[in-house]
Design an enzyme around this catalytic site. Structure first.
Site, PDB file in Angstrom:
ATOM      1  N   ASP A 438       0.858  -1.173   0.000  1.00 35.31           N
ATOM      2  CA  ASP A 438       0.000   0.000   0.000  1.00 35.31           C
ATOM      3  C   ASP A 438       0.904   1.236   0.000  1.00 35.31           C
ATOM      4  OD1 ASP A 438      -2.351   1.603   0.344  1.00 35.31           O
ATOM      5  OD2 ASP A 438      -1.842   1.765   2.457  1.00 35.31           O
ATOM      6  N   ARG A 786      -5.926   3.646  -7.394  1.00 35.55           N
ATOM      7  CA  ARG A 786      -7.370   3.680  -7.198  1.00 35.55           C
ATOM      8  C   ARG A 786      -7.992   2.299  -7.422  1.00 35.55           C
ATOM      9  NH1 ARG A 786      -5.762   7.849  -5.515  1.00 35.55           N
ATOM     10  NH2 ARG A 786      -6.722   9.896  -5.666  1.00 35.55           N
TER      11      ARG A 786
END
Length: 1188
Positions: A438, A786
């Site tokens: 992440d 995204r």
């Protein structure tokens, strides 16, 4: 408010793997929730708000736990052996003495599982019994979370956790606004804004809410954190709902006194729980290989049993019949064939130590054996003793503690150590090939501190000693004292007093610098008590910069939609706010236009250096050069950088620009292009992308064909650039063969791939996933922007499916949980970003940089130690067990053992257990500094070189070779040897003592050769085990034990007499030399002719020690390639649109003449889309350049 004409007939169903409870009438296609009507909502049988993570209850614990334990092959196998021991013709042990150890093992495991589940129950009860205010029958009542139902209206207060997924109805803020922190969901600590729809925003009173009977029809439960679609039906009208109207479970209400919400999803249906995924039992690749090897070894054991059973049947038929007079068969044995059948099972028990069950089961080695010729006068091997901890688990536990105790992975600031939350995956850390990370909060900590600045060519922030050298942090004096400023933030620290002196002496450039920081932002201020300011910042960058200006005397106090009030060095000054040009990823800068009290209009701008430096006035060339040098210096130190500038505007020009901006704001822009550019900035800032890369491919296609074409072009460019293309193989072929795969993996140059969420959805389809995978694997870095939590998990699963490589996923929020659970190894970042990722992870620490040490040091060492442990374990067990096989050919295949019964029991428990444990826990080939210095040392784990099928067969061959020499050398010597008095040396007990002593010495010398890092513990265990062996050996043949147990220790003085013979010691020495010499010779030749990297590193280390040279590793001072501004990726659009709309301002703050409000929904919709102001901003279109 935009209202859809019709409700959709069918919502897209949630993936079955994520839905945890369905209504009784079938698959849930839509969710219906009516406010204040439990009777209506209960007929749909929606999930309650009760969370359950425990596995058992009182009734199901015993059957379920036993079923789970016997799923393990080891437990089933050992139960089978114990059943064999209950057969009188095979074992002399009673059922009681054989069944107790297994029951004890199962009991210990069950107690451990019950304890773990108890803590899960405790945690569940703690969460489920949190109190919430629920509106029931028009009265707010305190109810535990688990009693909250779909359709209930609950009240939240500031700093409270959201109990379920709520539709925001109203709040204490104007226009139904509220602020939330979503750290538990996405790991981001910056606040986000949510707004109730206008029709419900006025329902702030209990009486009005009690009468509210609206019905929400929306999508079924799913795991999409950033999307929600539904409709509210109330008063014969329909109102569209979106994610901006939702408060999700796990969020925290901030800077909002209270709000009311309608429960839409509860318990397991909430998006937080939907993202938890299913807990998967993770095994290492070594465990999976071991399962295969154990089956092979078991097959080998059966073959040995068959061979010896056939031998027994032949021997009994040909020879044994002649001894029936004085050595008859048992009553149950009526033929040589049946004798061979019983002999097969007896040998299965005797030779079972060749199967390394002790690696898995808490059990002592050396099971019971059969009696010779089935007669009770022949003692068997003793029954299993009390269970001991499994060797592998002890080693893994030790490795886990090393991780927990590592001071270099301890975060002093947060007082957080690294944590190994599992003990089963340590060696897998040394085999990782693919890392999935992440970004926000993981690669970047999302913590900003004002560190250094350059104002008009002068750099501030460094401290120098008397010799002019930069002072280290520990050598610096006390930080600046800001006590003169009553509004200063006490947490702010700055070391260079010259910057404060410049402010106090009235330096105009310094004043303008901090004035810009206090004006050019979208921070909102709240002053609860006099002088106590609280800033609400959309990003940590904004908060850090405004706080810096605050401490240096330029305090941002308040704002209205048309003004900003700043207290400059004690004087309150109000600026008229003419425009806010918020940050977006095309402009890469933010600007404000203000009018000062003297009527002068000025544009203040801050943003990426790559944008602003190109717009500076030509007269600032020298200033530009000095500032660029400072920026390069800051960037080289790893600091995020941005540039500040201003520009004076005349009234006529501003009026003209305002008209152009209004026209430009109505145009739409390409959101996908912005997202891709954002991802590129992220890559450069995290050094995943560099200017040295051959090319960065960006995939933004909207359809399957577009995505396929973009991937095809990317492969073509890679193959064209690499001239190693095989015989004209076309790039556009389907990648169903391995031919193009090998070509792509061998392309010249470094490439990167950036793909957005909707394109990734097409790329992950079944007919394109292989094309995407091979294109991505040919790149050095892949950035997906995204993407949904499910897509993260799908990408990890795709690599696991086709590449057969070890994957590691690291994240910090609930949106990373699926990815963390899917990967072979999951790592959670602990700290201020929430605990959902940590709770789902296998390892946790507070900073991303610790991952390097976790893999290169702890992971590599764990893999090395486990491989060496397994190789030695197989070697010593085969060397020990195969002696029984060779002896079977000389004892009439009667299942008689070579060794003394107590030696069999103690061999794996006392004599050889501790040395191999010490090696498995403490061994290392090179020091930790070298492991970090030479990352290539990590490659053997990725290539699985240290323990594989080839290495296994080498160990087995060495063990069999040792067993042959161990048996036949003493056997040959004893056939002709005599004692000192001339009597025959050969007897069963003397032979057993000689072979056993040779075995213990040989395996002890072997582990000494295998040990690469000697500690006091290694010395103590190896030499101590030898000493213990001789002590026990002499004790068991002593008069004392014979006097106490005459039937068990009847060979008095045998060990003393045997080991007193020189021939015996010559035999032991000869056996040891012949067994060890080939190993020493092979390793010497390998070290001389073909050393591996670790050998070279060790040799280099020895040379350095001898020369006593002080070599230091060179450090890279700056970044390669061009300097990239961190501001371009770290910053995000703030509250600019919200501020100018006035929606966030209370009525008392709106006493401005001429201020007109916009439509109630325009600002929130505008906030969702970025404005393309590059063509219309003063900084981008005017002929007047900016001033630095």
């Amino acid at each position: 408010m935009t209202v859809p004409k019709e409700m959709p007939e069918k919502w897209a169903p949630a993936p079955s793997s994520w839905s945890q409870k369905k209504p009784s009438w079938g698959t849930e296609e839509e969710r219906r929730a009516r406010a204040n009507n439990r009777e209506y909502n209960e007929k749909f049988q929606y999930a309650s708000n009760c969370i359950k993570t425990s596995k058992y209850n009182i009734l199901t614990f015993l059957p379920v736990n036993l079923f789970e334990q016997f799923q393990e092959v080891a437990n089933t196998y050992f139960l089978f052996l114990l059943i064999l021991q209950l057969i009188p013709q095979i074992s002399s042990l009673s059922w009681f003495t054989t069944i107790v150890p297994l029951v004890l093992v199962l009991t210990i495991t069950a107690v451990k599982d019950a304890t773990d589940d108890y803590f899960r129950h405790k945690s569940d009860n703690q969460v489920n019994n949190r109190q919430s205010q629920v509106l029931i029958n028009g009265i707010l009542q305190q109810e535990p979370w688990m009693n909250v139902c779909v359709g209930d209206i609950i009240k939240l207060e500031n700093n409270q956790f959201v109990a379920a997924d709520l539709l925001l109805l109203s709040s204490s803020e104007p226009h139904g606004l509220c602020y939330i922190e979503t750290a538990e969901l996405d790991g981001e600590t910056n606040m986000k804004v949510r707004q109730a729809i206008p029709v419900t925003s006025e329902l702030g009173h209990i009486s009005k809410l009690a009468k509210f009977d609206g019905e929400v029809i929306c999508e079924p439960p799913n795991n999409k954190l950033d999307k929600f679609s539904g409709t509210l039906y109330w008063k014969d009208s329909k109102f569209a709902l979106s994610n901006q109207n939702m408060l999700l479970r796990g969020c925290v209400l901030r800077n909002t006194e209270w709000c009311f919400g309608l429960v839409i999803f509860a318990g397991p249906d909430t998006k937080l729980m939907q993202n938890s995924g299913r807990t998967k039992f993770k095994r290492t690749s070594i465990d999976r290989l071991m399962n295969t090897l154990v089956l092979w070894i078991f097959g080998f054991l059966v073959c040995m049993g068959v061979i010896l059973a056939i031998g027994n049947a032949i021997w009994e038929h040909e020879v044994g019949t002649h001894f029936q007079v004085y050595l008859p068969w048992d009553e149950a044995v009526d033929s040589a064939f049946f004798s061979g059948f019983l002999s097969f099972w007896s040998y299965i028990i005797i030779l079972n130590t060749v199967v390394p069950i002790s690696l898995y089961v808490r059990w002592r080695e050396g099971g019971p054996s059969a009696r010779l010729r089935w007669g009770p006068q022949y003692p068997g091997v003793p029954q299993p003793d009390l269970p001991l901890p499994c060797s592998v688990e002890v080693i893994r536990l030790g490795h886990s503690y090393f991780i927990n105790w590592d001071k270099k992975m301890f975060c002093v600031k947060r007082q957080t150590p690294a944590e190994a939350r599992t003990t089963t995956l340590n060696e897998e850390l040394g085999q990782v090939e693919y890392i999935f990370s992440d970004k926000t909060g993981t690669l970047t900590q999302n913590i900003m501190v004002f560190n250094k600045c350059s104002i008009h060519g002068h750099s501030y922030g460094d401290m120098f000693d008397l010799l002019g050298h930069k002072a280290e942090l520990g050598e610096r004096p006390e930080p600046i004292d800001f006590s003169f400023n009553p509004l200063a933030d006490n947490k702010f620290v700055f070391w260079d007093p010259s910057l404060l002196e410049a402010v106090k002496t009235g330096d105009p450039h310094t004043h303008e610098f901090f004035r810009l920081l206090s004006l050019c932002h979208t921070v909102m201020s709240e002053e609860k008590d006099e002088g106590e300011l609280y800033y609400k910042a959309q990003s940590p960058d904004e908060g850090a910069l405004v706080t810096a200006a605050r401490n240096f005397g330029f305090v941002f106090r308040s704002r209205t939609p048309k003004t900003i009030t700043v207290q400059e060095l004690g004087s309150a000054i109000t600026y008229q706010l003419l425009a806010i040009l918020d940050f977006n990823n095309i402009r890469k800068r933010m600007s404000v236009i203000v009018r000062n009290p003297e009527g002068k209009i000025r544009l203040y701008c801050k943003g990426a250096d790559t944008i602003l430096l190109d717009r500076l006035h030509p007269s600032t060339h020298e200033l530009l050069s000095a500032t660029t040098d400072h920026l390069n210096e800051y960037a080289g130190e790893g600091l995020r950088t941005l540039v500040l500038a201003y520009k004076d505007l005349d009234e006529e020009y501003y009026e003209e620009w305002a008209v152009r901006r209004l026209q430009a704001s109505l145009a739409q822009d390409s959101r996908e292009d912005r997202l891709a550019k954002t991802a590129v900035n992220i890559g450069y800032s995290c050094k995943m992308l560099t200017d040295d890369m051959t090319e960065v491919f960006i995939v933004t296609g909207h359809t399957v064909l577009e995505v396929r074409e973009e991937l095809r072009k990317a492969r073509e460019k890679m193959l064209d650039a690499s001239r190693t293309v095989v015989n004209g193989f076309p790039c556009q072929e389907q990648l169903s063969t391995s031919k193009l795969t090998s070509v792509l993996e061998a392309v010249a140059g470094e490439y990167a791939l950036v793909i957005n969420g909707h394109s990734l959805a097409h790329a992950l389809e079944a007919d394109m996933e292989l094309e995407f995978l091979e294109t991505a694997c040919a790149c050095k870095a892949v950035i997906c922007c995204r993407v949904t939590p499910l897509q993260k998990a799908q990408v990890v699963e795709l690599v696991k499916k086709y590449k057969k490589a070890v994957t590691l996923a690291i994240g910090d929020g609930a949106n990373d949980v699926s990815m963390i659970k899917t990967a072979h190894i999951g790592v959670g970042i602990s700290g201020q970003e929430g605990i959902q990722a940590v709770l789902a992870s296998d390892y946790a620490f507070s900073q991303f940089k610790f991952l390097q040490r976790l893999l290169l040091v702890h992971g590599r060492w764990s893999y090395l130690r486990m491989c060496k442990f397994l190789c030695y374990f197989f070697y010593k067990n085969f060397a020990f067990t195969m002696v029984h096989f060779w002896f079977g050919f000389f004892c009439g295949f009667s299942a008689q053992t070579v060794y003394d019964q107590y030696f069999i029991t103690l061999y794996n428990i006392v004599y050889t257990s501790l040395p191999v444990l010490a090696m498995g826990v403490f061994d290392q080939d090179v020091p930790e500094q070298r492991s970090m210095e030479y990352p290539k040392l990590y490659e053997p784990g990725q290539l699985n070189l240290l323990f594989n099928k080839r290495e296994f067969f080498i160990c087995i061959a060495q063990g069999i070779y040792t067993s042959v020499l161990m048996f036949f050398i003493p056997y040959g010597v004893f056939a002709e040897a005599t004692r000192d008095d001339g009597t025959q040396l050969a007897d069963y007990q003397s032979f057993a003592v000689t072979v056993a002593t040779s075995l213990v010495i040989v395996v002890s010398v072997q582990i000494g050769l295998d040990t690469g890092y000697w500690t006091a513990i290694n010395h103590f265990f190896i030499w101590g085990s030898l000493a213990v062996y001789f002590a026990i050996l002499f004790a068991m043949h002593s008069n004392g034990l014979f006097d106490m147990f005459p039937n068990q220790f009847c060979f008095v003085g045998n060990a003393q007499n045997t080991l007193a013979q020189p021939a015996v010691w010559l035999t032991i020495v000869l056996t040891t030399v012949v067994c060890i010499l080939p190993v020493v010779a092979f390793r010497f030749l390998k070290l001389s002719l073909k050393p591996d990297l670790s050998d070279t590193v060790r040799y280099t280390q020895l040379v350095r020690k001898k020369q006593k040279a002080q070599h230091r590793c060179l450090r890279r001072v700056g970044r390669t390639g061009s300097r990239r501004s961190g501001y371009a990726f770290s910053h995000q659009e703030g509250f600019g649109e919200l501020i100018m709309s006035g929606k966030n301002m209370r009525l008392s703050s709106l006493a401005l003449s001429g201020f007109t409000t916009r439509s109630s929904s325009s600002w929130i919709e505008s906030l969702r889309r970025k404005k393309s102001d590059s063509a219309g901003s003063p900084s981008g279109t005017s002929d007047k350049p900016l001033k630095g």
